[in-house]
Design an enzyme around this catalytic site. Structure first.
Site, PDB file in Angstrom:
ATOM      1  N   GLU A  56     -30.498  58.229 -10.991  1.00 39.12           N
ATOM      2  CA  GLU A  56     -29.475  57.828 -11.964  1.00 39.12           C
ATOM      3  C   GLU A  56     -28.217  57.260 -11.297  1.00 39.12           C
ATOM      4  O   GLU A  56     -27.847  57.686 -10.201  1.00 39.12           O
ATOM      5  CB  GLU A  56     -29.063  59.059 -12.793  1.00 39.12           C
ATOM      6  CG  GLU A  56     -30.200  59.636 -13.597  1.00 39.12           C
ATOM      7  CD  GLU A  56     -29.949  61.058 -14.094  1.00 39.12           C
ATOM      8  OE1 GLU A  56     -30.506  61.396 -15.138  1.00 39.12           O
ATOM      9  OE2 GLU A  56     -29.220  61.828 -13.437  1.00 39.12           O
ATOM     10  N   ASP A 104     -31.395  68.282 -18.885  1.00 42.08           N
ATOM     11  CA  ASP A 104     -30.503  67.144 -18.644  1.00 42.08           C
ATOM     12  C   ASP A 104     -31.245  65.822 -18.496  1.00 42.08           C
ATOM     13  O   ASP A 104     -30.761  64.895 -17.865  1.00 42.08           O
ATOM     14  CB  ASP A 104     -29.629  67.417 -17.400  1.00 42.08           C
ATOM     15  CG  ASP A 104     -30.455  67.645 -16.140  1.00 42.08           C
ATOM     16  OD1 ASP A 104     -31.700  67.625 -16.236  1.00 42.08           O
ATOM     17  OD2 ASP A 104     -29.866  67.812 -15.057  1.00 42.08           O
TER      18      ASP A 104
HETATM   19  N1  LIG Z   1     -25.705  69.588 -16.245  1.00 42.45           N
HETATM   20  C1  LIG Z   1     -25.351  69.171 -15.053  1.00 42.45           C
HETATM   21  O1  LIG Z   1     -24.275  68.606 -14.877  1.00 42.45           O
HETATM   22  C2  LIG Z   1     -26.253  69.436 -13.890  1.00 42.45           C
HETATM   23  C3  LIG Z   1     -25.767  69.256 -12.581  1.00 42.45           C
HETATM   24  C4  LIG Z   1     -26.560  69.625 -11.516  1.00 42.45           C
HETATM   25  C5  LIG Z   1     -27.856  70.095 -11.757  1.00 42.45           C
HETATM   26  N2  LIG Z   1     -28.322  70.190 -13.032  1.00 42.45           N
HETATM   27  C6  LIG Z   1     -29.675  70.698 -13.325  1.00 42.45           C
HETATM   28  O2  LIG Z   1     -29.626  72.092 -13.015  1.00 42.45           O
HETATM   29  C7  LIG Z   1     -30.943  72.528 -12.687  1.00 42.45           C
HETATM   30  C8  LIG Z   1     -30.884  73.400 -11.442  1.00 42.45           C
HETATM   31  O3  LIG Z   1     -30.540  72.605 -10.332  1.00 42.45           O
HETATM   32  P1  LIG Z   1     -30.686  73.194  -8.856  1.00 42.45           P
HETATM   33  O4  LIG Z   1     -30.076  72.198  -7.949  1.00 42.45           O
HETATM   34  O5  LIG Z   1     -30.201  74.602  -8.836  1.00 42.45           O
HETATM   35  O6  LIG Z   1     -32.279  73.189  -8.700  1.00 42.45           O
HETATM   36  P2  LIG Z   1     -33.188  74.110  -7.769  1.00 42.45           P
HETATM   37  O7  LIG Z   1     -34.528  73.454  -7.758  1.00 42.45           O
HETATM   38  O8  LIG Z   1     -32.503  74.373  -6.491  1.00 42.45           O
HETATM   39  O9  LIG Z   1     -33.252  75.499  -8.573  1.00 42.45           O
HETATM   40  C9  LIG Z   1     -33.923  75.630  -9.794  1.00 42.45           C
HETATM   41  C10 LIG Z   1     -34.523  77.033  -9.860  1.00 42.45           C
HETATM   42  O10 LIG Z   1     -35.152  77.204 -11.149  1.00 42.45           O
HETATM   43  C11 LIG Z   1     -36.275  78.056 -10.955  1.00 42.45           C
HETATM   44  N3  LIG Z   1     -37.140  77.976 -12.118  1.00 42.45           N
HETATM   45  C12 LIG Z   1     -38.000  76.980 -12.483  1.00 42.45           C
HETATM   46  N4  LIG Z   1     -38.600  77.291 -13.650  1.00 42.45           N
HETATM   47  C13 LIG Z   1     -38.085  78.488 -14.051  1.00 42.45           C
HETATM   48  C14 LIG Z   1     -38.277  79.313 -15.192  1.00 42.45           C
HETATM   49  N5  LIG Z   1     -39.120  78.970 -16.176  1.00 42.45           N
HETATM   50  N6  LIG Z   1     -37.576  80.472 -15.279  1.00 42.45           N
HETATM   51  C15 LIG Z   1     -36.718  80.848 -14.300  1.00 42.45           C
HETATM   52  N7  LIG Z   1     -36.490  80.104 -13.188  1.00 42.45           N
HETATM   53  C16 LIG Z   1     -37.167  78.930 -13.068  1.00 42.45           C
HETATM   54  C17 LIG Z   1     -36.874  77.553  -9.637  1.00 42.45           C
HETATM   55  O11 LIG Z   1     -37.720  78.524  -9.062  1.00 42.45           O
HETATM   56  C18 LIG Z   1     -35.603  77.290  -8.812  1.00 42.45           C
HETATM   57  O12 LIG Z   1     -35.259  78.396  -8.009  1.00 42.45           O
HETATM   58  C19 LIG Z   1     -31.784  71.268 -12.524  1.00 42.45           C
HETATM   59  O13 LIG Z   1     -32.609  71.127 -13.679  1.00 42.45           O
HETATM   60  C20 LIG Z   1     -30.782  70.146 -12.465  1.00 42.45           C
HETATM   61  O14 LIG Z   1     -31.275  68.936 -12.966  1.00 42.45           O
HETATM   62  C21 LIG Z   1     -27.540  69.876 -14.099  1.00 42.45           C
END
Ligand SMILES: NC(=O)c1ccc[n+]([C@@H]2O[C@H](COP(=O)([O-])OP(=O)(O)OC[C@H]3O[C@@H](n4cnc5c(N)ncnc54)[C@H](O)[C@@H]3O)[C@@H](O)[C@H]2O)c1
Length: 345
Positions: free
Chosen positions: A59, A232
């Site tokens: 993005e 997101d």
């Molecule tokens: N809204 C925003 O501004 C914003 C900004 C940054 C990241 N994000 C989103 O936040 C999320 C997390 O990002 P991250 O960098 O921590 O990713 P990451 O991959 O480091 O961590 C995600 C975690 O979720 C766990 N997980 C997956 N499915 C699960 C479930 N059903 N139940 C419980 N845990 C589960 C994984 O094991 C992992 O540890 C991503 O989806 C990312 O796109 C959103």
């Protein structure tokens, strides 16, 4: 002759956060985010440009006011962690609107975690009950510690309950937070229900490119505030659909959230009914989301370009103050600007 553009590496951001102080940086970022959201009508805004690829999304997120222009490049590849790579990496730039010249280019993987956490904390401040003491995290990946450390600056959190499908991610979270010696009870849960039930604030930040019921409606009690961070992207949500009609929803920028947020699965009339405010309307005090202790409030966050603007604006100021970063010869300076080819003489 050249005009320099400042470049901030990962190491420069580490130095900057250390010099300024981790909590001070988060606090100042919250103030900057509130300032920028208060100036909402002065920004040239658009939904981000997303290219959906196999297993992820790439993005571009631009925004500008009459002085500064910023953009962020960011990817989201949930399967990356299986190859020991980050789900999210990012870089970004800030430029002068007056002449369009770039001022600074920066790493933004760390800065994204900071700005997402600071935005979440501002949302908690605006939407959660003041007496909230129990915080739940669903997903203890890269964003999770930042989320907790920002939110505890806002509410007097005494208990943190958390669940992740990956036990190693939970153990990493426990170790990292224990090392901070905070006066908080840490409760690692073996299922999401135990983590969510009874929490005053639920932060959902999992990564999966699917509609996942990581937070089920029956586990969420009246009065809860939810920061939904991970839903997101089209086809990527993490709250059970049945939960949404029970909530009062705030979004960052409705045109973008309708495509990317938890509300992507609602029809237009339900969106109109449930979405009570855009974030800026809460920041300015034009609207209030929570009107009773029984309300379930939801910040359906997808991440908006303005939050990247805020963090780049703050980091640029601090980089100048602490004299950090590397000046790179990117922009030509010529006595005859029409004689560009003379650079190659
Ligand atoms: N809204 C925003 O501004 C914003 C900004 C940054 C990241 N994000 C989103 O936040 C999320 C997390 O990002 P991250 O960098 O921590 O990713 P990451 O991959 O480091 O961590 C995600 C975690 O979720 C766990 N997980 C997956 N499915 C699960 C479930 N059903 N139940 C419980 N845990 C589960 C994984 O094991 C992992 O540890 C991503 O989806 C990312 O796109 C959103």
């Amino acid at each position: 002759m050249v005009i320099n553009m400042k470049v901030l590496t990962l190491n420069d951001i580490e130095k900057l956060v250390k010099k300024h102080g981790f909590n001070q940086f988060l606090q100042d970022l919250m103030v900057t985010i509130k300032e920028d959201y208060s100036n909402w009508n002065n920004f040239d805004k658009s939904s981000r440009h997303a290219i959906h690829v196999d297993g992820g999304v790439i993005e571009l997120m631009p925004v500008a006011d009459d002085k500064l222009y910023t953009y962020k490049y960011v990817n989201g590849h949930p399967r990356n962690t299986k190859e020991n790579k980050l789900t999210i990496t990012a870089t970004g730039q800030i430029s002068s609107v007056y002449d369009g010249y770039p001022l600074m280019y920066s790493e933004m993987t760390l800065l994204t975690a900071f700005r997402t956490a600071a935005t979440s904390a501002v949302a908690t401040d605006l939407m959660s009950r003041k007496n909230s003491q129990t915080l739940c995290l669903i997903g203890t990946g890269a964003q999770s510690e930042f989320q907790l450390l920002a939110n505890i600056l806002i509410r007097d959190i005494k208990i943190v309950k958390y669940f992740d499908t990956d036990i190693k991610a939970m153990e990493k979270f426990t170790k990292n937070i224990k090392a901070k010696n905070l006066p908080i009870e840490l409760v690692q849960c073996s299922n999401p229900k135990d983590a969510i039930l009874g929490a005053d604030i639920v932060i959902s930040c999992i990564a999966d490119k699917a509609h996942v019921n990581a937070v089920m409606s029956e586990w969420v009690l009246p009065g809860t505030h939810i920061n939904g961070i991970g839903g997101d992207c089209p086809g990527k949500t993490e709250l059970e659909l049945a939960l949404l009609p029970r909530t009062k929803i705030a979004v960052e920028y409705l045109p973008q959230t309708m495509v990317e947020g938890e509300i992507q699965r609602l029809n237009k009339s339900d969106v109109e009914k449930l979405v009570k405010a855009e974030f800026w309307e809460l920041v300015t005090g034009n609207k209030t989301l929570r009107t009773s202790n029984e309300d379930i409030t939801l910040f359906d966050s997808v991440g908006f370009a303005l939050e990247d603007f805020s963090v780049l604006r703050l980091v640029y100021e601090l980089a100048l103050k602490y004299n950090l970063g590397h000046d790179l010869d990117i922009i030509p300076e010529l006595s005859d600007t029409k004689n560009l080819i003379s650079l190659l003489d």
